[in-house]
Structures are given as C-alpha cells and as structure tokens.
Design a protein around this motif. Structure first.
Motif, PDB file in Angstrom:
ATOM      1  N   THR A 154       0.014   3.648  -3.382  1.00 49.12           N
ATOM      2  CA  THR A 154      -0.343   4.945  -2.960  1.00 49.12           C
ATOM      3  C   THR A 154      -0.820   5.900  -3.922  1.00 49.12           C
ATOM      4  N   TYR A 208      -1.403  10.092   2.223  1.00 50.10           N
ATOM      5  CA  TYR A 208      -0.857   9.323   3.271  1.00 50.10           C
ATOM      6  C   TYR A 208      -1.467   7.808   3.219  1.00 50.10           C
ATOM      7  N   GLU A 209      -2.739   7.720   2.915  1.00 48.98           N
ATOM      8  CA  GLU A 209      -3.530   6.524   2.952  1.00 48.98           C
ATOM      9  C   GLU A 209      -3.487   5.989   1.367  1.00 48.98           C
TER      10      GLU A 209
END
Lengths: 210, 210
Positions: A154, A208-209
C-alpha cells in the motif's frame, strides 16, 4: 491499531470540492443519519437524492431556492475566521458527534484542498476524530504513535505538522524529520501493518489501491 | 514587481496530474519549443497532438509503444530519491533553462499534488524559477519580500515553508506566522497590487478569477 476499514463515522460532512466517484467515500453516505452539507455544496448534493440532515455554513453560496426550501435544516454561522468545513465539524462536535468522515474536501481549488486537509490536525486537537476520504485515499490525523493495518504494498505518505523524532516500522523508506511536504510522500508498506512513532502531530495519507 | 501575467517560461513541464482545461495553463504550450513530459504523462499528452521536446523520468510508466517510438527524445534518470517532476526540472536546469511553467501537477492523487506543490520551494533554492499553473490559479515560490500586480478582489493564499515575520500590504486580512496550512488561505486583495514581507520561504497561490 488504527485501520482504514474499521472507522465508524457518526456523521459525514460533504464539502464543496470535487464530488467523489470512488465507492469508499460514497459508502459513508449509505444509510447515514447525519449528513451535513457545507453551504453551497448542498445545491449539487441535493440533486443526487441522497440523504441530508443539516446544511451548515455562512450560507452565502446556497441558492435562494434551497435556502427557502431547506430553511428548517439550515444552521447559519457567520464567523469569518473559519471556513464552512470547520463550521460543520464544530456544529457536529457541539452535538457530541466526534467521529466524522469528510468527503468532497479536495479537488478543484488547490487552496481549499490544502486548507481543508490541514484542518484535520486542528480538529484532532479539539477532540474531533475526522478523516478526509478522497477518490484516491484517506487522510488520517495522528498525534504521537500509531499503527495501521493495510495490505503489503500500500502506498503511504506522511505530512508533518511540526512533529519530530519520526520512526517507522513496516515502511519501505525510513522516516526522518521532514522540512518539506514532499519528503514524506510515496512510501509504501512491506508488511500487512505498519507503525509510526513521532513526537507531535502529522497526517497519514493511505492510498486505496496498491 | 512579480506578476501573474509577465512570467516568460523557457520551458513547460507536463505532469501526470489532471490535464488542464483552463486557457491560462494551456497557453504555455502554444508554440513552446521545450515541452518536457514526465514519464507516463507523455502517453496521454501525445494524444493531444501538441508539441513535445523531451520525455524525462525513470520511465517505468511510459507505454512500451511510446518508449520505442520516442526513444530519441527520452532522457532516463533512475534516481529513486526524486520524482519525475523533479527529474524534469533538474534536466532543464542542467540545460540552462530556469524559467519553467509546470502544468498537470495537481488533481488526482492528493499525495502527488502536495508533493509537487512543495517542490517549487526546493527548485527555488536551487536557482530554478518554476511556477505551477493549475485550472484555478498559480503557485509562485518566494523567498523574502515580493510584490504582485493583480486586480483588486483577487483571492490569494500564502503557504509558509518555515518563513517568519510575515507582513502584507494590499491584502484584506493581516498575515502572521502560520503554524498550519489553512491559516494563510482565502485572503484577497484590496488594491491592484499587494506586497508581502517575510524572513524565509513561502508559496503564494493567486486565483485566476476573483
């Protein structure tokens, strides 16, 4: 252990920035009993048909039609020293709601974006646990030490607000005492959790990605 | 006297943020001999058919087709300590081009936006006069004192990077030594020019529209 997914906001503030399209910021609106729109942001938001509880701000940008139609749920605060996001946060704080998700706070005018993001630190110092959810990630204000759970890989950025003695575990690049905003950006996690130690306040931005 | 309109960039850097639609950032591309695209930003930019001079970056995000087709104008720098915007700025600096307009540096991922904006201060300290033009306004890095010409009523924000002893003339609200980003935001001009005095470095954001 703080987590991106375990946050349970009691209220959502909808700002006048770019309205989100990502499911993570949008999901906070589903079934939310306390959606607070910042002033003129209500004009656009009301068109979505999603629930609304209050319109808060100095009410200089709300349309005359909605000012009239929604008068019973409008709370007007004329203070020139605070922006509408802060008026909404303080209104909720006054009602005892201190866990707040803020959406549509970024995008469009960059001076608003920077101001809104940095205000999370001020809210935290007043006992308000508010996070900004954008289309790309979440800004979480932290004082002192914190741990986070999120998948390895992340992308994480840290923005210091006067904090010193930074140390991290579980991040690819070591932290140091940042003198500019960019220095804490574009790190990433090497495990399924990471932790930061510091003296003082800072923001963690978790994408988030991966 | 600095001015929004008198800036004469020798080169334009195109970032991987939101591509501008406002005529002010777009006008820098017209007839520009030295448009430098940051890595994968070139994929999108090349579709516009506008001029390109170099593609600079670590070249991990440029498509294989464009990597091959544009190989003669690609300058690859693998340094992990700098982002592609900085690689482009330093490349231009090395060629003697120090007046640079940067577009598509904001919007999309907010960690990139914050990083890119703050890097203007680092470039200034290295002798590079770079400004970021967004769809909403321009970020101008300043060290010490500066004067600006713009119409009365223009919205202006100031972001300190360790500067102290702020003082302004021609702004509606007085300046002080900011401890958070929002504190210098949402000021506006009362005359057709304004000036700022300070010890240290800061960014001035001037909105295009009043």
């Amino acid at each position: 252990m703080l987590s991106v997914n375990d946050f349970k906001p009691e209220a959502v503030i909808v700002g006048a920035g770019e309205f989100p399209s990502h499911p993570i910021p949008l999901k906070w609106l589903e079934g939310c009993q306390r959606v607070v729109c910042c002033d003129g942001a209500a004009d656009r938001y009301l068109e979505t048909g999603m629930p609304i509880w209050r319109i808060v701000g100095d009410c200089d940008s709300l349309s005359p039609e909605n000012s009239l139609r929604y008068a019973p749920i409008i709370r007007r605060f004329a203070d020139q020293e605070t922006n509408d996001q802060t008026k909404a946060a303080l209104y909720l704080h006054g009602k005892g709601y201190n866990h707040i998700a803020i959406i549509a706070a970024t995008g469009m005018r960059e001076d608003h974006t920077l101001g809104n993001i940095s205000l999370l630190i001020d809210y935290m110092r007043q006992g308000i646990d508010a996070r900004i959810y954008t289309d790309y990630g979440v800004f979480i204000p932290v004082s002192g030490n914190a741990s986070f759970r999120c998948p390895a890989g992340t992308r994480v950025s840290i923005f210091s607000f006067g904090a010193t003695k930074f140390r991290a575990e579980g991040l690819r690049y070591p932290l140091h005492d940042f003198t500019s905003w960019w220095q804490g950006t574009l790190n990433d996690t090497v495990n399924d959790d990471f932790s930061i130690e510091a003296d003082g306040d800072y923001l963690v931005f978790i994408n988030y990605e991966k």
